[in-house]
Design a protein around this motif. Structure first.
Motif, mmCIF file in Angstrom:
data_model
loop_
_atom_site.group_PDB
_atom_site.id
_atom_site.type_symbol
_atom_site.label_atom_id
_atom_site.label_comp_id
_atom_site.label_asym_id
_atom_site.label_seq_id
_atom_site.Cartn_x
_atom_site.Cartn_y
_atom_site.Cartn_z
ATOM 1 N N ARG A 156 -4.026 5.980 -4.413
ATOM 2 C CA ARG A 156 -3.626 4.853 -4.033
ATOM 3 C C ARG A 156 -4.540 3.444 -4.831
ATOM 4 O O ARG A 156 -4.019 2.502 -5.126
ATOM 5 C CB ARG A 156 -3.151 4.626 -2.668
ATOM 6 N N ASP A 182 0.787 -1.103 -0.197
ATOM 7 C CA ASP A 182 0.083 0.181 0.203
ATOM 8 C C ASP A 182 0.655 1.157 -0.033
ATOM 9 O O ASP A 182 0.738 2.220 -0.657
ATOM 10 C CB ASP A 182 -1.108 0.100 1.044
ATOM 11 N N GLU A 183 2.011 1.189 0.564
ATOM 12 C CA GLU A 183 2.917 2.401 0.525
ATOM 13 C C GLU A 183 3.422 2.647 -0.589
ATOM 14 O O GLU A 183 3.695 3.876 -1.057
ATOM 15 C CB GLU A 183 3.852 2.210 1.928
ATOM 16 N N ILE A 192 -4.585 5.004 5.693
ATOM 17 C CA ILE A 192 -3.581 5.840 5.509
ATOM 18 C C ILE A 192 -3.078 6.306 6.612
ATOM 19 O O ILE A 192 -3.647 7.042 7.409
ATOM 20 C CB ILE A 192 -4.073 6.934 4.589
ATOM 21 N N THR A 193 -1.895 6.113 7.016
ATOM 22 C CA THR A 193 -1.023 6.462 8.187
ATOM 23 C C THR A 193 0.352 7.057 7.831
ATOM 24 O O THR A 193 0.952 6.233 7.372
ATOM 25 C CB THR A 193 -0.836 5.411 9.167
ATOM 26 N N SER A 194 0.703 8.139 8.117
ATOM 27 C CA SER A 194 1.767 8.788 7.290
ATOM 28 C C SER A 194 1.878 10.100 8.266
ATOM 29 O O SER A 194 1.035 10.908 8.554
ATOM 30 C CB SER A 194 1.807 9.235 5.854
ATOM 31 N N PRO A 225 -5.019 12.708 3.285
ATOM 32 C CA PRO A 225 -5.124 11.424 3.402
ATOM 33 C C PRO A 225 -6.128 10.873 2.341
ATOM 34 O O PRO A 225 -6.107 9.688 1.823
ATOM 35 C CB PRO A 225 -5.256 10.848 4.862
ATOM 36 N N ALA A 237 -4.814 10.917 -1.055
ATOM 37 C CA ALA A 237 -3.955 10.134 -1.267
ATOM 38 C C ALA A 237 -4.429 8.680 -1.341
ATOM 39 O O ALA A 237 -4.095 7.554 -2.052
ATOM 40 C CB ALA A 237 -2.897 10.117 -0.116
ATOM 41 N N LYS A 238 -5.632 8.174 -0.633
ATOM 42 C CA LYS A 238 -6.403 6.865 -0.522
ATOM 43 C C LYS A 238 -6.905 6.667 -1.954
ATOM 44 O O LYS A 238 -6.757 5.661 -2.523
ATOM 45 C CB LYS A 238 -7.217 6.959 0.621
ATOM 46 N N PRO A 246 0.140 11.953 1.416
ATOM 47 C CA PRO A 246 -0.932 11.424 2.320
ATOM 48 C C PRO A 246 -0.705 12.278 3.669
ATOM 49 O O PRO A 246 -1.508 12.076 4.735
ATOM 50 C CB PRO A 246 -0.164 9.983 2.656
ATOM 51 N N ILE A 293 0.942 4.316 -2.879
ATOM 52 C CA ILE A 293 0.856 5.738 -2.601
ATOM 53 C C ILE A 293 1.925 6.546 -2.961
ATOM 54 O O ILE A 293 1.867 7.385 -3.629
ATOM 55 C CB ILE A 293 0.832 6.028 -0.788
#
Length: 882
Positions: A222, A194-195, A248-250, A215, A218-219, A211, A198
């Protein structure tokens, strides 16, 4: 068939017209097209990186974050992700994708939407290197011709590698290596599917698809990338579904710093900009290797910070950062303004506290926390990330109220006397226990240098670089107090005094006609021993003896002598307070002076940059230190702190390097000393010698006298034992340590400088406001004997940090007493008179002398005269300036 014939003719006409149009357009823009051959020699702008001597990253400087990678260093899934979303037929087309162009054209004709791109990766590379991003027909035409040229010049893999290292991906990250670091704090081989998706989705619009900023955007992007990868069977259905489900965690990540030395990094940055200019220094990918060792730097930072915490705790708790809400029990006691987040008196919901903490900043190892509940001897607090911890009584009982630098409140008897629910506080972990804390009010600096060549081994310029970028180790000139005395005593030895010379330790009263008052320099504590040997006077830091020695040498002669150690005459007051430490020096200047005693009399030049390598790992600058070395080649003209310390490597090759610069130099020097071959003798001559500013005999005598500051003298069993001011350093159980404390008038500056043959270290503690006293700590009933009460001093305030640092560093250096130079003798003297002694008991001891200065008479004393200090446990290191 006539219509078929006409259609064929029309097609041929259109075809040749198209050819002619393309040829005409080519010649029209030909002169404006850049030379794509430069791609063969392209140098990507990469930031400057600063490393420790053992290869740990300290910092990175530069507008563009880039980590250049070879194509085979990038995971295949990352390459496939970019190809899937940007250019599926990359390995098949000649630079432009006719199918893609036709698809984009059909979208424009059917909907008028120009958002459908048709640029290949090759075209994007051409645009990124040579063109702008403006949407104009002529720019597109140039892009096409450049793409054809690039395809003729470079292989497909070369094009893809350049593209993935050049592409802008947001937040000043350029290339996939930098994007992986900036958004996820990872290297490319650590990225998840997933990264990867992105990052592959960013080239379309990095500013709005990243992201961190959005987010949601970005999702969506992605998911489009993942869908394309699934459509061309790059990933399985199972992997596709799993990646879609990942949230999404960034967050923004800096460079992967592995050694905390921000003050060192700033010193290097300034030197590099001064040497190369800002544009070159920040963009050429230089790697700067410093002389700092990561282990020693870590020890220095921890020692300084822990010592400041201890000072702060001695002087009391200044209260919480804020009071977020008032409990009924605490309302009468907490009248501080409410935080704007919580204006109600009722406690907010748990989620509200967590949200509040997520917006608060800690500093160094201090973490923001909110007090939830308070019991008799503990408190429950909440940290960011919804972590709840307990502050036990051992982490709270120190927190009596701060009243002033001189006074503290009564010892608290319960946690409720310190904390209340709703308080925003700071906590830290120490020895696996949570502890109430606060940002230290005092400041400090610690610097360690290698006495043999001047290499800075560790340097900390303050509690926190983020709090203050002022480097107290190199910029703060503060009065040095009794740290000046070894230099005064060294001048006295040069004038014929010996360590056995007896001086009168008695009060001085001198009328000052200019001031209209009497000058009365006092010992601190006010203990006067009468006749006392110079060795003992230095170890006990006797102020009046220092004044008498300065008078014996003369002020002008003393100032000239002190300049040998690199001290500027403008920093040395031309009056008798010089003998008590009214001179103002930086910690780096002071430790450089002490290094002269540690290395046999040579003035080495401190330096921090060992070598600079370019992006091809070629050494372009290599520091050539001048060594404390009797057998090295002297400079034709020797100058203090000369600036010929770095030479250009002309052969393009990198000399053998060692991570430990000190061991490298010592090994080289030792091997050259032992060698007999002519070639190696020639190599010896190439080593540059530092200027010898005092004799090796003088340096040895002062260094040896300063060991008495640690170990004292006399015989405790016979009642003649005495302590030096740095007696706490006995904890290190090393006989090769020399040290001197220092404290200025009104306890405004405290110092500890000490050394072995391998390292010289100076610690300063004080307030940035030079007029503010460090004060005193009153007895704390909760701590009992486990405390340091009394006036702040070099022994109490600076020495603990020096001890903590040395306890971590010295095990790496074997005990190595300073070698005794030729020209010295050792004879037994009477401890009372300093004359020769025929006794072999506690009344006598061996003493070192320069050959020819030994006493010639024998003492007539048959019984040792015993002098008792008024307070044997007193630490006579607080210098009084009057």
């Amino acid at each position: 068939m006539s219509w078929v014939k006409k259609l064929l003719i029309v097609c041929l006409v259109v075809f040749f017209a198209g050819i002619l149009t393309i040829v005409a357009l080519y010649f029209y823009v030909k002169n404006d097209l850049p030379d794509v051959a430069t791609l063969k020699e392209v140098k990507l702008q990469t930031p400057m990186q600063v490393y420790t001597a053992d290869g740990q990253l300290i910092s990175q400087f530069g507008e563009k974050r880039r980590i250049p990678l070879k194509l085979d260093e990038m995971p295949p899934l990352l390459l496939q992700a970019f190809l899937a979303i940007e250019d599926t037929r990359f390995y098949d087309h000649p630079g432009i994708d006719i199918i893609g162009i036709m698809r984009a054209a059909s979208v424009v004709m059917s909907s008028g939407d120009f958002s459908q791109g048709a640029s290949t990766i090759t075209q994007q590379l051409a645009r990124n290197f040579f063109l702008s991003r403006e949407k104009k027909v002529m720019r597109k035409i140039k892009e096409v011709f450049l793409a054809f040229r690039i395809e003729q010049l470079l292989e497909k893999d070369e094009i893809l590698e350049l593209y993935l290292n050049k592409i802008e991906l947001g937040h000043r990250s350029f290339g996939v290596g930098a994007a992986a670091q900036v958004y996820f704090g990872k290297t490319v081989d650590e990225l998840t599917l997933d990264e990867i998706a992105i990052i592959a989705g960013l080239p379309k619009a990095p500013s709005i698809l990243n992201p961190i900023r959005s987010p949601a955007n970005a999702k969506n992007r992605r998911d489009i990338v993942l869908t394309r990868m699934r459509a061309i069977n790059v990933i399985t259905e199972e992997d596709y579904r799993a990646a879609l489900a990942v949230p999404i965690t960034s967050r923004l990540h800096g460079a992967q710093i592995t050694a905390s030395a921000p003050y060192i990094a700033e010193m290097v940055r300034q030197q590099m900009v001064q040497r190369f200019g800002e544009e070159v220094a920040y963009s050429e990918g230089y790697k700067v290797y410093t002389t700092v060792h990561s282990k020693q730097q870590h020890a220095a930072r921890l020692a300084l910070q822990q010592n400041l915490y201890q000072y702060d705790e001695r002087h009391g708790y200044r209260g919480p950062v804020a009071q977020l809400w008032q409990s009924e029990l605490a309302k009468a006691e907490t009248e501080q303004a409410d935080s704007p987040q919580f204006t109600e008196t009722d406690r907010p919901e748990h989620a509200g506290i967590v949200a509040y903490l997520s917006q608060q900043q800690g500093i160094e190892d201090l973490l923001p926390a909110v007090v939830l509940t308070v019991s008799q001897n503990s408190a429950e607090v909440l940290l960011a990330g919804d972590q709840q911890v307990t502050l036990q009584w051992d982490g709270l009982k120190w927190a009596r109220a701060y009243i002033s630098d001189e006074r503290q409140g009564i010892a608290p008897k319960s946690a409720a006397a310190i904390l209340a629910p709703g308080m925003h506080i700071l906590v830290r972990q120490q020895d696996e226990q949570w502890r109430l804390s606060q940002v230290p009010a005092a400041s400090s600096a610690l610097v360690a240098v290698n006495p043999q060549d001047g290499a800075i081994q560790a340097l900390v310029g303050g509690y926190s670089f983020s709090q203050s970028q002022f480097n107290r180790a190199t910029q703060a000139k503060r009065q040095v107090g009794s740290n000046i005395k070894p230099f005064i005593y060294s001048a006295a030895l040069e004038q014929g005094y010996t360590l056995a010379s007896v001086m009168n330790d008695a009060p001085i009263h001198q009328w000052d006609d200019n001031a209209g008052i009497a000058w009365r320099p006092r010992n601190s504590p006010a203990v006067y021993d009468g006749p006392i040997r110079i060795r003992e006077a230095l170890a006990k830091s006797k102020n009046v003896v220092s004044v008498r020695l300065l008078r014996g040498v003369g002020i002008d002669a003393s100032i000239r002598y002190l300049q040998r150690f690199g001290f500027a005459a403008s920093d040395l007051p031309r009056n008798e307070t010089l003998s008590l430490g009214s001179a103002s020096l930086t910690p780096l200047e002071l430790v450089t002076g002490y290094a002269v005693f540690a290395n046999g009399g040579f003035l080495v030049t401190p330096y921090v940059v060992d070598k600079v390598v370019n992006d091809q790992d070629e050494v372009i600058f290599q520091h050539q230190p001048r060594l404390a070395c009797n057998d090295c080649q002297p400079e034709p003209e020797q100058h203090v702190a000369a600036d010929a310390d770095i030479s250009i490597a002309t052969n393009g090759s990198e000399p053998e390097q060692s991570a430990d610069n000190e061991q490298q130099l010592h090994a080289l020097f030792s091997s050259l000393q032992q060698a007999e071959q002519p070639e190696e003798q020639t190599a010896t001559a190439l080593l540059k010698a530092a200027e010898q500013v005092i004799s090796s005999q003088n340096a040895f005598l002062i260094a040896d006298a300063l060991t008495s500051s640690v170990w004292g003298g006399g015989d405790w069993r016979q009642g003649t034992g005495w302590n030096g001011t740095a007696w706490r350093a006995q904890r290190l159980k090393r006989r090769d340590i020399s040290a001197k404390t220092g404290t200025t008038n009104d306890f405004k500056d405290t110092w500890l400088s000490g050394f072995t043959a391998s390292t010289a270290v100076t610690v300063w503690v004080g307030f940035d406001d030079a007029n503010r006293s460090l004060g005193r700590a009153q007895w704390h009933a909760n701590l009992g004997q486990d405390q340091s009460a009394g006036a702040e001093s070099g022994a109490r305030t600076a020495l603990p940090a020096w001890l903590d640092y040395m306890s971590q560093v010295l095990p790496d250096y074997p005990q190595n007493p300073l070698p005794q130079p030729t020209g010295l003798s050792s004879v037994r003297i009477d401890l009372a008179s300093g004359l020769l002694s025929r006794s072999n008991d506690h009344t006598s001891s061996f003493e070192y002398f320069k050959t020819g200065t030994e006493p010639t008479q024998y003492s007539q004393n048959t019984v040792q005269h015993i002098r008792f200090d008024n307070d044997k446990k007193a630490e006579p290191d607080e210098t009084e300036l009057f």
